[in-house]
Design a protein around this motif. Structure first.
Motif, PDB file in Angstrom:
ATOM      1  N   SER A 256      11.115-125.311  32.951  1.00 13.89           N
ATOM      2  CA  SER A 256      12.429-125.702  32.909  1.00 13.89           C
ATOM      3  C   SER A 256      13.356-125.240  31.725  1.00 13.89           C
ATOM      4  N   ILE A 257      12.569-125.066  30.541  1.00 12.74           N
ATOM      5  CA  ILE A 257      13.218-124.703  29.219  1.00 12.74           C
ATOM      6  C   ILE A 257      13.317-123.071  29.496  1.00 12.74           C
ATOM      7  N   ALA A 258      12.168-122.421  30.231  1.00  6.29           N
ATOM      8  CA  ALA A 258      12.444-120.940  30.210  1.00  6.29           C
ATOM      9  C   ALA A 258      13.662-120.854  31.344  1.00  6.29           C
ATOM     10  N   PHE A 259      13.737-121.429  32.222  1.00 11.84           N
ATOM     11  CA  PHE A 259      14.892-121.223  33.219  1.00 11.84           C
ATOM     12  C   PHE A 259      16.350-121.467  32.551  1.00 11.84           C
ATOM     13  N   ALA A 260      16.657-122.603  31.800  1.00 14.23           N
ATOM     14  CA  ALA A 260      17.932-122.871  31.048  1.00 14.23           C
ATOM     15  C   ALA A 260      17.861-121.976  29.865  1.00 14.23           C
ATOM     16  N   THR A 261      16.929-121.473  29.183  1.00  9.93           N
ATOM     17  CA  THR A 261      17.447-120.668  28.016  1.00  9.93           C
ATOM     18  C   THR A 261      17.331-119.029  28.225  1.00  9.93           C
ATOM     19  N   THR A 262      16.599-118.722  29.340  1.00 11.37           N
ATOM     20  CA  THR A 262      16.284-117.509  29.750  1.00 11.37           C
ATOM     21  C   THR A 262      15.640-116.702  28.708  1.00 11.37           C
ATOM     22  N   SER A 263      14.767-117.477  27.819  1.00  8.43           N
ATOM     23  CA  SER A 263      13.940-116.833  26.924  1.00  8.43           C
ATOM     24  C   SER A 263      12.338-117.341  27.164  1.00  8.43           C
ATOM     25  N   SER A 264      11.534-116.665  27.243  1.00  6.45           N
ATOM     26  CA  SER A 264      10.283-117.015  27.472  1.00  6.45           C
ATOM     27  C   SER A 264       9.654-117.460  26.304  1.00  6.45           C
ATOM     28  N   GLU A 265       9.947-117.125  25.064  1.00  9.23           N
ATOM     29  CA  GLU A 265       9.971-117.280  23.888  1.00  9.23           C
ATOM     30  C   GLU A 265       9.868-118.699  23.420  1.00  9.23           C
ATOM     31  N   ALA A 266      11.133-119.226  24.204  1.00  8.73           N
ATOM     32  CA  ALA A 266      11.622-120.624  23.905  1.00  8.73           C
ATOM     33  C   ALA A 266      10.642-121.601  24.549  1.00  8.73           C
ATOM     34  N   ALA A 267       9.905-121.313  25.719  1.00  9.69           N
ATOM     35  CA  ALA A 267       9.136-122.040  26.258  1.00  9.69           C
ATOM     36  C   ALA A 267       7.455-122.007  25.780  1.00  9.69           C
ATOM     37  N   LEU A 268       7.069-120.892  24.944  1.00 10.47           N
ATOM     38  CA  LEU A 268       5.889-120.670  24.498  1.00 10.47           C
ATOM     39  C   LEU A 268       4.891-121.760  23.891  1.00 10.47           C
ATOM     40  N   PRO A 269       5.607-122.454  22.690  1.00  3.50           N
ATOM     41  CA  PRO A 269       5.035-123.401  22.301  1.00  3.50           C
ATOM     42  C   PRO A 269       4.356-124.645  23.224  1.00  3.50           C
ATOM     43  N   ARG A 270       5.557-125.097  24.227  1.00  5.66           N
ATOM     44  CA  ARG A 270       5.318-126.152  25.022  1.00  5.66           C
ATOM     45  C   ARG A 270       4.555-125.692  25.886  1.00  5.66           C
ATOM     46  N   ALA A 271       4.411-124.289  26.650  1.00 11.82           N
ATOM     47  CA  ALA A 271       3.414-124.012  27.498  1.00 11.82           C
ATOM     48  C   ALA A 271       2.053-123.942  26.801  1.00 11.82           C
ATOM     49  N   MET A 272       1.766-123.540  25.754  1.00 17.38           N
ATOM     50  CA  MET A 272       0.548-123.625  25.184  1.00 17.38           C
ATOM     51  C   MET A 272       0.068-124.786  25.074  1.00 17.38           C
TER      52      MET A 272
ATOM     53  N   ALA B 116      24.924-125.433  20.260  1.00 18.76           N
ATOM     54  CA  ALA B 116      23.823-126.542  20.372  1.00 18.76           C
ATOM     55  C   ALA B 116      22.603-125.581  21.145  1.00 18.76           C
ATOM     56  N   SER B 117      22.688-124.948  21.999  1.00 18.02           N
ATOM     57  CA  SER B 117      21.770-124.094  22.618  1.00 18.02           C
ATOM     58  C   SER B 117      21.061-123.234  21.614  1.00 18.02           C
ATOM     59  N   LYS B 118      22.042-122.665  21.002  1.00 20.42           N
ATOM     60  CA  LYS B 118      21.431-121.420  19.924  1.00 20.42           C
ATOM     61  C   LYS B 118      20.594-122.105  18.877  1.00 20.42           C
ATOM     62  N   ALA B 119      21.124-123.403  18.512  1.00 20.64           N
ATOM     63  CA  ALA B 119      20.468-124.212  17.221  1.00 20.64           C
ATOM     64  C   ALA B 119      18.907-124.646  17.976  1.00 20.64           C
ATOM     65  N   PHE B 120      19.009-124.880  19.102  1.00 17.32           N
ATOM     66  CA  PHE B 120      17.436-125.299  19.958  1.00 17.32           C
ATOM     67  C   PHE B 120      16.736-123.886  19.860  1.00 17.32           C
ATOM     68  N   LEU B 121      17.140-122.806  20.266  1.00 12.35           N
ATOM     69  CA  LEU B 121      16.345-121.570  20.440  1.00 12.35           C
ATOM     70  C   LEU B 121      16.077-121.071  18.851  1.00 12.35           C
ATOM     71  N   LYS B 122      16.924-121.219  18.035  1.00  2.94           N
ATOM     72  CA  LYS B 122      16.380-121.096  16.346  1.00  2.94           C
ATOM     73  C   LYS B 122      15.173-121.789  16.110  1.00  2.94           C
ATOM     74  N   LEU B 123      15.442-123.125  16.406  1.00  6.97           N
ATOM     75  CA  LEU B 123      14.321-124.000  16.076  1.00  6.97           C
ATOM     76  C   LEU B 123      12.947-123.565  16.729  1.00  6.97           C
ATOM     77  N   ILE B 124      12.817-123.390  17.930  1.00  9.13           N
ATOM     78  CA  ILE B 124      11.901-122.918  18.668  1.00  9.13           C
ATOM     79  C   ILE B 124      11.187-121.556  17.996  1.00  9.13           C
ATOM     80  N   LYS B 125      12.123-120.669  17.607  1.00  9.91           N
ATOM     81  CA  LYS B 125      11.660-119.448  17.232  1.00  9.91           C
ATOM     82  C   LYS B 125      11.029-119.522  15.766  1.00  9.91           C
ATOM     83  N   THR B 126      11.352-120.575  15.041  1.00  4.33           N
ATOM     84  CA  THR B 126      10.652-120.910  13.842  1.00  4.33           C
ATOM     85  C   THR B 126       9.266-121.229  14.014  1.00  4.33           C
ATOM     86  N   ILE B 127       8.820-121.652  15.171  1.00  3.46           N
ATOM     87  CA  ILE B 127       7.510-122.156  15.544  1.00  3.46           C
ATOM     88  C   ILE B 127       6.667-121.231  16.041  1.00  3.46           C
ATOM     89  N   VAL B 128       7.086-120.120  16.708  1.00  5.49           N
ATOM     90  CA  VAL B 128       6.203-119.228  17.491  1.00  5.49           C
ATOM     91  C   VAL B 128       5.280-118.495  16.680  1.00  5.49           C
TER      92      VAL B 128
END
Length: 468
Positions: free
Chosen positions: A303-319, A84-96
């Motif tokens: 919070s997203i960055a803390f849990a996923t350990t990926s800055s990229e995962a938090a980028l869209p929401r941070a922007m 589930a966490s990998k699926a979430f990261l993949k969805l985020i990476k499609t956005i960046v």
């Protein structure tokens, strides 16, 4: 009445769990079954509170607790939740990449001129290098005070491996900045290469006659709006993805890992907190940052960055969060993706700690000059790795080898690196959010009156508002 009950119940259950755990820690007298019951009663209390608040940030934080509890009580279930966490990261990476391309091109060709892009560029790089250099010296000071690596006995064997790496030359680092194929850059998640392509594309678009420029500007404006809506849809999955990431972490490492190498962990966390209080807070006060609103905005991406350990995962929401408090989109789109390669405050501080830790553990004395040289080398070679969980550990291994340091202390760090990665990645995201406000203030374009409350207070929709 219902909301009052939810708050009272939540506070009561959390207080009970805290009391029982304190008693067990001091006297070791509380039965495991009672701890289990109090822990899950507190989780139920948090869920009731979440149902009342219905904000994404609240549910992400609650999911962190639920995930840690599941991973602790049922490790195999926690480990199986990694999908589930990998699926979430993949969805985020499609956005960046599409988001960076659309917002940068629209920001440059639709609003700015070439002079402003150049001005934002040198201001951003100056700010980034000053702040990361301060982070470097705070890290060096912390590890030399705590001496966390002293007295470690080399383990008999190691079962975990790191990828083979070779030290990067200056030409390798420079060439890595430039894209040879934009499709390849997008596919491999090379954020800095996408930024370079987008900036040049935007500048080229400015030079095109108005009649031919306008359709592309309109297209990138529509695309950026669509990608932000895309982000909103994906974020409804964030509590599940974040909770699953935490369940996996605790499930395969155990809560007991917090005890191992506690001194190094404590050194990192204390020095990162010191960095926030001694550097970020004064910067915020100097520029007149609306601190309360800023903290509210960055809560979710951090919070997203803390849990996923990926800055990229938090980028869209941070922007989106920075735009919501009054930073113009053109500045957000330029500063934040660039910061992911040049403004890695948390990673820089961590690398300065970890590199000296390796030398201390190996019993190798490094002079202050040697320490600074090694850490500056690490800082340069780590550009562009923020989006990849634990990439900095691989960078550390390559640089340590080039300085003649042994590898085995790095394998020790590997055991708790995920816990360290959570903290440094969160500071990376926080630092880039602050950088966007600093540059907006410097350009006199920060507009606190343009606060978008709808973005700032994103709520989980009621069931009747969801598509059938």
């Amino acid at each position: 009445m219902k909301s009052k009950f939810a708050i009272i119940f939540t506070i009561s259950t959390l207080s009970l769990a805290a009391l029982l755990y304190t008693l067990d820690f001091i006297f070791n007298i509380v039965p495991e079954n009672l701890l289990f019951f109090s822990r899950w009663l507190a989780v139920v209390g948090l869920i009731l509170y979440g149902l009342r608040k219905r904000t994404l940030t609240t549910w992400i934080l609650i999911s962190l607790v639920i995930g840690a509890s599941v991973g602790h009580d049922w490790p195999q279930v926690g480990i199986s939740m990694q999908v589930a966490s990998k699926a979430f990261l993949k969805l985020i990476k499609t956005i960046v990449s599409p988001l960076i391309f659309a917002t940068l091109v629209y920001g440059i060709a639709g609003h700015s001129d070439i002079k402003q892009v150049g001005r934002m560029g040198w201001k951003s790089l100056l700010y980034f290098e000053v702040v990361t250099t301060i982070a470097l010296f705070i890290g060096l000071a912390a590890i030399n005070i705590s001496k966390a690596g002293m007295g470690i006995i080399p383990p008999a064997n190691q079962h975990e491996g790191l990828p083979d790496v070779k030290p990067q030359t200056a030409s390798d680092i420079i060439l890595h900045i430039f894209p040879e194929n934009i499709a390849k850059s997008v596919a491999e998640g090379e954020v800095l290469q996408v930024v370079i392509f987008s900036v040049i594309f935007g500048l080229a678009l400015i030079m095109v006659p108005e009649k031919k420029r306008r359709p592309m500007v309109n297209f990138t404006e529509s695309m950026s709006e669509t990608m932000f809506k895309f982000t909103n849809i994906v974020m409804y999955f964030a509590p599940i993805g974040v909770g699953a990431a935490m369940a996996y972490t605790v499930g395969h490492m155990g809560l007991g890992v917090l005890v191992n190498l506690f001194q190094l962990l404590a050194t990192l966390y204390v020095s990162l907190i010191a960095f926030i209080l001694l550097v970020f807070l004064p910067i915020g006060l100097i520029i007149g940052l609306p601190i309360k609103r800023f903290i509210k905005a960055v809560g979710e991406p951090v919070s997203i960055a803390f849990a996923t350990t990926s800055s990229e995962a938090a980028l869209p929401r941070a922007m989106e969060a920075m735009e919501s408090i009054g930073v113009p989109r053109k500045i957000v789109a330029f500063v934040m993706p660039t910061g992911y390669s040049f403004n890695l405050d948390g990673t820089t501080l961590y690398l300065s700690l970890a590199s000296v830790f390796v030398a201390q553990a190996a019993g190798i004395h490094l002079s202050f000059g040697e320490q600074v040289l090694m850490v500056f080398t690490l800082m340069i070679t780590s550009k562009g790795v923020a989006g990849i969980p634990r990439a900095s550990l691989v960078i550390l291994m390559g640089t340590a080898a080039s300085f003649g340091l042994p590898v085995w202390p790095i394998f020790i760090i590997l055991g708790i690196d995920e816990l360290m990665d959570m903290a440094r990645t969160s500071v990376n995201v926080l630092g880039n959010c602050l950088a966007a406000v600093v540059i907006a203030k410097w350009e006199n374009e920060f507009d606190p009156n343009a606060v978008n409350e709808e973005l700032l207070n994103a709520k989980i929709p009621d069931n009747e508002h969801l598509p059938k």
